[in-house]
Every structure is written in structure tokens, then in C-alpha cells.
Design an enzyme around this catalytic site. Sequence first.
Site, mmCIF file in Angstrom:
data_model
loop_
_atom_site.group_PDB
_atom_site.id
_atom_site.type_symbol
_atom_site.label_atom_id
_atom_site.label_comp_id
_atom_site.label_asym_id
_atom_site.label_seq_id
_atom_site.Cartn_x
_atom_site.Cartn_y
_atom_site.Cartn_z
ATOM 1 N N ASP A 1 0.865 -1.167 0.000
ATOM 2 C CA ASP A 1 0.000 0.000 0.000
ATOM 3 C C ASP A 1 0.911 1.229 0.000
ATOM 4 O O ASP A 1 1.545 1.549 1.014
ATOM 5 C CB ASP A 1 -0.900 -0.041 1.242
ATOM 6 N N GLN B 1 0.797 6.479 1.026
ATOM 7 C CA GLN B 1 1.551 7.547 1.700
ATOM 8 C C GLN B 1 3.017 7.610 1.279
ATOM 9 O O GLN B 1 3.698 8.596 1.582
ATOM 10 C CB GLN B 1 1.474 7.374 3.223
ATOM 11 N N CYS C 1 -9.103 6.242 9.730
ATOM 12 C CA CYS C 1 -9.300 4.962 9.036
ATOM 13 C C CYS C 1 -8.272 3.917 9.448
ATOM 14 O O CYS C 1 -7.862 3.077 8.637
ATOM 15 C CB CYS C 1 -9.281 5.135 7.521
HETATM 16 N N1 7TS Z 1 -3.693 3.492 2.552
HETATM 17 C C1 7TS Z 1 -3.157 4.451 3.317
HETATM 18 C C2 7TS Z 1 -1.885 4.191 4.042
HETATM 19 C C3 7TS Z 1 -3.804 5.684 3.407
HETATM 20 O O1 7TS Z 1 -3.263 6.649 4.155
HETATM 21 C C4 7TS Z 1 -5.004 5.896 2.699
HETATM 22 C C5 7TS Z 1 -5.781 7.173 2.817
HETATM 23 C C6 7TS Z 1 -5.492 4.863 1.896
HETATM 24 C C7 7TS Z 1 -4.816 3.676 1.852
HETATM 25 C C8 7TS Z 1 -6.713 4.999 1.077
HETATM 26 O O2 7TS Z 1 -6.491 5.906 0.062
HETATM 27 P P1 7TS Z 1 -7.684 6.300 -0.921
HETATM 28 O O3 7TS Z 1 -7.077 7.297 -1.826
HETATM 29 O O4 7TS Z 1 -8.114 5.059 -1.584
HETATM 30 O O5 7TS Z 1 -8.757 6.868 -0.052
HETATM 31 N N2 7TS Z 1 -5.554 7.868 4.010
HETATM 32 C C9 7TS Z 1 -6.294 8.887 4.501
HETATM 33 C C10 7TS Z 1 -5.967 9.544 5.676
HETATM 34 O O6 7TS Z 1 -5.017 9.269 6.381
HETATM 35 N N3 7TS Z 1 -6.873 10.492 5.913
HETATM 36 O O7 7TS Z 1 -7.762 10.480 4.907
HETATM 37 C C11 7TS Z 1 -7.397 9.481 4.028
#
Ligand code: 7TS
Length: 408
Positions: A201, A204, A366
Site C-alpha cells: 500500500d 503515503q 481509518c
Molecule cells: N492506505 C493508506 C496508508 C492511506 O493513508 C489511505 C488514505 C489509503 C490507503 C486509502 O487511500 P484512498 O485514496 O483510496 O482513499 N488515508 C487517509 C488519511 O489518512 N486520511 O484520509 C485518508
Amino acid sequence: MSLNIKEIRKDFPILERETRPGVRVTYLDSTATSQKPVQVIEAMNDYYRHSNANIHRGVHTLAEEATSMYEGAREKIAKFVNASSSREIIYTRNTTESINLVAYSWARANLKAGDLVILTEMEHHSNLVPWQMLQAERSIELDFISVTEDGLLDLETYKSLLSRRPKLVSFTHMSNVLGTINPAAEIIRLGHEVGAIVLVDGAQSVPHLSVDVQALDADFYAFSAHKMCGPTGIGALYGKSALLEAMPPFLGGGDMIKEVKLRSFRANSLPHKFEAGTPAIAEAIGFGAAVDYLSALGMDNVAAHEHEITEYALERLEEIPGVKLFGPSADKKGGVAAFTLEGVHPHDVAQILDRDGIAVRAGHHCAQPLHEKFGIPATSRASFYLYNTKEEVDLLVNGLYKVKEMFG
Ligand code: 7TS
């Protein structure tokens, strides 16, 4: 090379925004989503004004332009993470969809009851729930690399889990709460030694670090454009071509096929096999522009700037009586500072800071199981990106002293 932050800030019109009269925004929530530079906004605007057409289906000039912009962006993204070919970059809506694609397509074709999937205790819900859903359907087993008190992955638990021969290891490269940058190459190498497929994943990590999927030897790598100066609604899944070739399609429909009969179809070649229906064309083009923007600055420079800000922020936050920081020291983490302030609910902290234009997030971000592990329901979280400054850290610190005063 150190970045000229004053010049960079001029590229982000929203940073001049006043959230109330005379109060300019201090945006410390880039972990949730980053702000967008004019270069990205204009690339999308330009597409709609001059080249809007559907892709892969027309021979007319506009359709050819749109297709070439959409596919050109894929090339840039492939280069940005050093994929060996743009065929290995699948457009998705976001990291969440990228992980779900692996869970639906690869995992449902390859995992059976009793097979072990290793995750970690610091995962975002998007790397937990798809596997829990699969567990309910397939009776696979889930187990977790534990997180230490100082916010690191405990590699000893990983090594003992590996003796159970997992089929898949899936982990976050960088935690969105603790900021921990996990030793991805080592985790992948150890997983491969026992024959596991490894999914990373990268939601970040790709926005903040220089990522090389081939050097890491990742099998799958998921990320989102909106956290890296790009638009919402578009993300990517990198996958090794041999794995992607062998996988069944995810969603069925137009564009993902070579040929359709009334009772059968032949799937398209990579990467189109996984892109059913009219995609987010403007967003893909914006994604490409975001990658251009970050590449021009240099990801090592971006990371170095964030490190400097984070180091300063942790130092200043630690000075505040009653502040408890979560996660490792600055040398082991990216630009995230999650904390609690004694006697004040994290939501109140965020709300009071907002009066001074300071945008931080409060909640479980989350990552509920991770908060449970630390015995707290929520934290406040400030996060930093290439446009943030030490002056903004000072504003945050002053704001927190104000919160303390209000709550006595
Ligand atoms: N994985 C990590 C480590 C994340 O920080 C996030 C989103 C996701 C997956 C999901 O990403 P998305 O683009 O599919 O939504 N993190 C956050 C957060 O920390 N605050 O809002 C979204």
C-alpha cells in the site's frame, strides 16, 4: 538541492485562501489529501477546453489527442515509480480500488480456504476490509505483524508468521497515523523467500519518497493521485506483468475486451484488461501533470524538505506539556505527527485550531485497530508536505497553547 518553498507555495492558489476574514489557511492535512498546483488544475482544464473526447474509440482528431494524453500520463506514472513498462500500470479510482482489484482478481483466483494472508496492525481500513471480506467468503486466514510501542513493525513476529507459509503479504509502506516508513525491501524479500506474493500500500509513500517498484521487487504496488498533488478519482495499481497477464479481469464492460460474442468474450491485453468503461480521462491527465510537477522538484528534495519540517515539528510539539506523540522518531518516519493533548478531545483540538485557519484531522484516520492497540479512540494529526513551512509549525504550536488555555 533544497527547494524554494516560497516559490512552490505560489503554485498552490488555495494556500492564499482565507477561511475567515483575515485568517489564512494553514493546511496541515496532506495525508488525507494534498493541495493541487496550478500546473495540475490547468492540465485538466486544458483537456476539457481543447481536447475533450472519449479515448480508444475514435479516429477523429480530438479522440486521438485525448487517447494520447491519457496514455502519455500512464507512461509518466510508470517512469515515476520505475515500472519496467506502462503496461504494468493500471488506472483505478484510488489506492482502495487498487487493493480491491488484487483482492477480487488475483486473490479470488489464487487463494483457497486455509491460505494465510499476512497484514500488519498499522493498516488503513482499505488494506484490512477487502481481506476480511475475502475471509468471510473463502475462509482464508488472516494474521498480523504487530506494532511495537514506538510505532515500528515487529519483524520478529513477521519472521515467525512466515514459517506458516503465507500466500500473500500486504502492508503499508508508510503509516498514515504513525508516519512510520516500513523497511519495504526487506519485508518483500523475506516474503518472497517463502513463496508469498507481496502487495504494498503506497498511498503515503509514493507522494513523499522516491519509490522504485523494481528495486523493491514489489509484486503489486497501490497508490492514489490525490495525495501527490493530483486530482481525486484516479489512482494506480502497479503489478508485475506476468502476474497481471495471468489474472482474470476485475470489472467487465467496454474497453476491457478484444472481442465479444453473445455468450463469451476475449479479454483485452494489458493494461486495458483491467480498465472497463469510460475512465477518468481528465483525472489521468491531471495525474500525469502531478507526476511532472513532483519529478521536476525531485522526490529526494521533497523528502528532505519534509524531513526537516517533521523534525522541527516533533521537537516543538514535544515541548508542549500534555502533548503525547505517537510513532517513531523523525529519522524513521515521514511527515506525520499524530498526537493527543491531555484532557482535550482530539475533535475539540481540531475545531479550535480551525478558528485560526489551522487544518488538522481528528479521529481514527481509518486505522481503528491501530488506535485500539494504543488504547485510544482518536488522535489529532498534523501532516506536512512540500509546501509547508516551519512558520506553519509555529502557528500550530501557538494554536495548541491556546487550546490548553481554553481548557484550563
Ligand atoms: N492506505 C493508506 C496508508 C492511506 O493513508 C489511505 C488514505 C489509503 C490507503 C486509502 O487511500 P484512498 O485514496 O483510496 O482513499 N488515508 C487517509 C488519511 O489518512 N486520511 O484520509 C485518508
